[in-house]
Design a protein around this motif. Structure first.
Motif, mmCIF file in Angstrom:
data_model
loop_
_atom_site.group_PDB
_atom_site.id
_atom_site.type_symbol
_atom_site.label_atom_id
_atom_site.label_comp_id
_atom_site.label_asym_id
_atom_site.label_seq_id
_atom_site.Cartn_x
_atom_site.Cartn_y
_atom_site.Cartn_z
ATOM 1 N N THR A 486 47.241 -4.811 98.204
ATOM 2 C CA THR A 486 48.533 -4.216 97.856
ATOM 3 C C THR A 486 48.423 -3.295 96.646
ATOM 4 O O THR A 486 49.198 -2.339 96.525
ATOM 5 C CB THR A 486 49.591 -5.301 97.567
ATOM 6 N N THR A 487 47.478 -3.568 95.768
ATOM 7 C CA THR A 487 47.242 -2.682 94.619
ATOM 8 C C THR A 487 45.865 -2.049 94.675
ATOM 9 O O THR A 487 45.589 -1.105 93.937
ATOM 10 C CB THR A 487 47.395 -3.442 93.294
ATOM 11 N N GLU A 488 44.987 -2.577 95.507
ATOM 12 C CA GLU A 488 43.635 -2.045 95.673
ATOM 13 C C GLU A 488 43.371 -1.824 97.170
ATOM 14 O O GLU A 488 43.817 -2.590 98.003
ATOM 15 C CB GLU A 488 42.589 -3.017 95.105
ATOM 16 N N TRP A 489 42.613 -0.771 97.473
ATOM 17 C CA TRP A 489 42.235 -0.532 98.862
ATOM 18 C C TRP A 489 41.402 -1.696 99.389
ATOM 19 O O TRP A 489 40.489 -2.169 98.725
ATOM 20 C CB TRP A 489 41.387 0.741 98.987
ATOM 21 N N CYS A 490 41.705 -2.157 100.586
ATOM 22 C CA CYS A 490 40.811 -3.059 101.296
ATOM 23 C C CYS A 490 40.033 -2.226 102.308
ATOM 24 O O CYS A 490 40.541 -1.232 102.829
ATOM 25 C CB CYS A 490 41.592 -4.172 102.001
#
Length: 818
Positions: A486-490
């Protein structure tokens, strides 16, 4: 004809090269040229046909030679077996005659050590005694073993090969692959008819058999208990010695019949233990079923999965169906470093690796890799190609008790102890850590299989305060705290050439959405689908191609047009922040094109498949042409487990043990700055203030540009570069704050150390993109305040050397900071 007409007909036709010639000569030349061209084509076709026939004749001759060799071997084997059967029957007849006469004569104990009449001894290899089990290794630590060669590949056998079958080709074992590959395992030669029926036939045929390992040819093979007992009985007969012309069994007070019964019992024990001849192991009988996995191995050997703190006990992490990781954080003694012992156990004979990463990606990470022929070393992972995998300097090879071995199964075990905090290397600390793993396709270092690598997280305990007997460990709570994806790319690797990055957006008072960044090597259309059952029919997709922006489609069937693949009506084309392009990146053999698309889609839309928190099924495809529509050359389904917004997670953070403060995770807003650059930002509000007051608030910014170069974000009162401030990041260095006095690189000054107040600052390169991230206070003494009316600037260079950015690599913009 009139004289004028005759004059016009005889008028010479101009030739571009030789001037004027008469018409008859011109036509004769053209006719000769055509005839010569046709003759040349016919000659070429005849030569190609002759070459094909010659190759076909060679194949037929080789096939006939192989059949003849096979028939000769079978005849020789049959002749040997007939001779042995005759000899055995003769011996059995004598044995039964003496047994019926009630002869129970025994002989004196043989004292000659050179005698070969021992019926059972440890040296006969009925049941090898395993060595003591080394700590953390749930398998007998015996020497490496060879695999018995299964039957040779035979395309003319009665029944077709099935997935999981093993064959031998030139002393190497190959395994028939499952799925679409299976029907091609029995085809020895690919014909045009087969290729016409299946467009992927050539690829499926080439990859139908997967290399497993080398093997050892064993002439005699025990196939069933009855045959084994017969062999052992024959051996007992052979070991009957002649004493004064009378055959008597070489036993102590034991009749021949009793000796045979004893040998038969031993043979049953031998077969139950599945021990093959000459220390070799039959791959079909000893490879664990994939469904059982390595967990059953541990239970069979008396090992149970630990539920303690991973300090006083060994912890286990099931990486895949065929790989298990065992690890333990070691409590240090006085003046010693914290260390972690790790042991990776995988089925097969391959190289193994455990990596240490800050972002879950291979590039920029470090690893411990074990290769059977080279040992265990630490490596820098500078890229996703073999040239980017480099051993560290000898001064950094600080591993303790490092080893890689092959044991019965076969299984490969990589084991080492590593210092958790080493200068100039990625730290391993208590709490969440990101690790990588990979398993090779063979025992020498090379490319890993696409489904034999990945990233995972371990929550490591603090060695000072071990956590025990908790109903929920802190790691369980941490996994449910919103933040990941949600705050970092997966990142999800799809096949060997495609990659998906995704971000789930849960904004306040706005519909939830997902941002997807999909890329594949090559210049072709690409697509991401949304499915209820993992199949194409009845699904939906977002597709983009060269010159085609991402658009939404219905996938009603596997054809183009009505009822099949059709574009959704304009009222449903609700994608946001769409972008599609082809960029060139550096590959292992030079620059290669990569097709990329990005879009943001609402999770829930009327009359469309809903994307929900939890597990969702997706599809991906890569086309055979630049633009859509055309048939795909690669496609598959995959599952993603998407995070929730945390509102209904039900996580109880008041469990026993150290307190866990769920951090605030503000939504990152995405702004496309140019075709090459994208900015994400979020305002961080401390819990002791409000958004309106915003005491000690800060801004987190992440700038991503499609090149390996320096990048910058600026802060300007009037929207121009002179007298502005900026954060500049150069790959390999931390971002720093600068004062921009004029439009000249010599007039750009780094601020003093006391003004360098950035936190969480980093610059790294990922898949040809430079990413700079930092957090900066909104209001700082002597700095331009960040307000809703402020202008922002951005720029990126041509390479990693800080210099003029160029006219098309910079711009200004404003952000909604409310």
């Amino acid at each position: 004809a009139t004289i004028d007409e005759i004059g016009r007909k005889d008028k010479p036709k101009p030739d571009k090269k030789d001037g004027h010639i008469d018409k008859a000569t011109y036509r004769a030349q053209k006719k000769a040229e055509r005839e010569a061209e046709l003759a040349e084509r016919e000659s070429k076709r005849a030569a190609e046909k002759a070459l094909r026939q010659e190759k076909k004749a060679e194949r037929e001759a080789k096939k006939a030679e192989l059949k003849a060799e096979k028939a000769a071997r079978e005849a020789e084997k049959s002749e040997e077996e007939d001779g042995k059967d005759k000899e055995k029957k003769t011996k059995r007849a004598g044995l039964k005659k003496r047994a019926s006469a009630g002869n129970s004569t025994s002989i004196d104990e043989a004292e000659d050590e050179s005698s070969n009449v021992s019926l059972l001894s440890d040296e006969d290899g009925w049941m090898p005694t395993p060595s003591p089990i080394i700590a953390m290794t749930p398998f007998p630590t015996e020497p490496p073993v060879a695999l018995i060669c299964p039957d040779e590949f035979d395309p003319e056998r009665g029944e077709p090969y099935k997935a999981g079958d093993h064959v031998t080709v030139e002393s190497s074992i190959f395994e028939c692959q499952a799925g679409d590959f299976e029907e091609f395992c029995s085809i020895s030669e690919l014909t045009k008819d087969i290729e016409k029926k299946n467009k992927d036939a050539k690829k499926l045929w080439k990859e139908a058999w997967k290399y497993v390992s080398p093997c050892t040819v064993v002439e005699v093979e025990i196939t069933n208990i009855d045959g084994a007992l017969e062999n052992v009985a024959d051996k007992a007969i052979d070991e009957i010695v002649e004493v004064d012309g009378v055959e008597e069994a070489e036993t102590d007070d034991t009749s021949v019949i009793e000796a045979l019964e004893s040998v038969a019992d031993a043979a049953e024990t031998k077969i139950d233990g599945e021990v093959a001849n000459d220390g070799a192991v039959d791959i079909d009988s000893l490879l664990q079923p994939r469904s059982a996995g390595l967990e059953q191995h541990n239970l069979d050997m008396g090992f149970e999965f630990a539920e303690e703190s991973c300090v006083s006990d060994v912890c286990n992490y099931q990486i895949s169906d065929i790989c298990l990781l065992k690890y333990q954080v070691n409590a240090p003694q006085a003046n010693e470093h914290n260390t972690i012992t790790m042991e990776l156990i995988c089925e097969g004979v391959t190289w193994l690796g455990i990596g240490f990463s800050q972002d879950g990606l291979m590039a920029g990470s470090e690893a411990v890799i074990g290769v059977l022929s080279e040992g265990v070393k630490k490596y820098d992972l500078d890229g996703r190609w073999m040239g980017g995998v480099k051993p560290m300097d000898d001064s950094k090879q600080t591993l303790i008790d490092a080893s890689i071995n092959v044991y019965r199964g076969p299984i490969t075990v990589l084991k080492f102890t590593k210092i958790m905090n080493e200068q100039g290397e990625i730290d391993i600390s208590s709490g969440d850590n990101t690790f990588l793993y990979a398993q090779g396709q063979s025992y020498f270092l090379g490319q890993h299989a696409h489904d034999s690598r990945g990233s995972f997280q371990l929550n490591l305990p603090s060695v000072e305060v071990p956590v025990k007997d908790m109903e929920k460990s802190i790691s369980d709570v941490a996994e449910n705290i919103p933040g990941q994806c949600t705050t970092e790319w997966c990142v999800e690797e799809l096949g060997t050439e495609c990659k998906l990055k995704y971000l789930v957006n849960y904004p306040v008072d706005e519909p939830s959405s997902i941002t997807m960044d999909f890329s594949c090597e090559g210049e072709s259309w690409i697509g991401i689908g949304f499915s209820l059952d993992g199949t194409m029919d009845g699904s939906e997709a977002v597709i983009a191609g060269e010159g085609q922006e991402p658009r939404k489609y219905y996938l009603g069937g596997k054809w183009f047009g009505q009822g099949g693949v059709v574009e959704m009506p304009e009222s449903q084309q609700t994608l946001m922040n769409t972008r599609a392009r082809v960029k060139w990146v550096e590959g292992s053999n030079g620059p290669i094109p990569v097709t990329k698309m990005r879009f943001t889609k609402l999770l829930s839309e009327p009359n469309e498949i809903e994307i929900v928190p939890g597990e969702n099924l997706f599809l991906y495809a890569q086309g055979s042409t630049h633009s859509f529509p055309s048939y795909h050359v690669a496609r598959d389904s995959f599952a993603l487990t998407l995070p929730s917004d945390g509102s209904d997670s039900g996580v109880d953070t008041s469990v026993a043990g150290p307190a866990v403060d769920a951090p605030t995770t503000p939504e990152m807003h995405i702004t496309d700055l140019s075709p090459e650059c994208t900015l994400k930002h979020a305002i961080n509000v401390p819990t002791y203030t409000t958004r309106d007051e915003c005491v000690d608030c800060s801004i987190t910014m992440e700038l991503t540009c499609d090149s390996v170069a320096w990048v910058a974000v600026g802060f300007s009162v009037d929207g121009f570069m002179p007298r502005s401030e900026a954060v500049i990041g150069i790959p390999g260095k931390e971002p720093e704050k600068y004062f921009l006095k004029k439009r000249n690189s010599s007039k750009i000054f780094r601020l003093p150390d006391e003004a360098q107040t950035l936190t969480d600052a980093s610059v790294y390169v990922d898949d040809g993109e430079t990413v700079m991230r930092f957090t900066k206070p909104l209001n700082e003494p002597n700095d331009i305040p960040i307000t809703k009316d402020l202008f922002f600037l951005f720029a990126h260079g041509q390479d990693e050397n800080f210099a003029y950015h160029g006219p098309n690599s910079r711009g200004r913009f404003q952000l909604n900071l409310l």
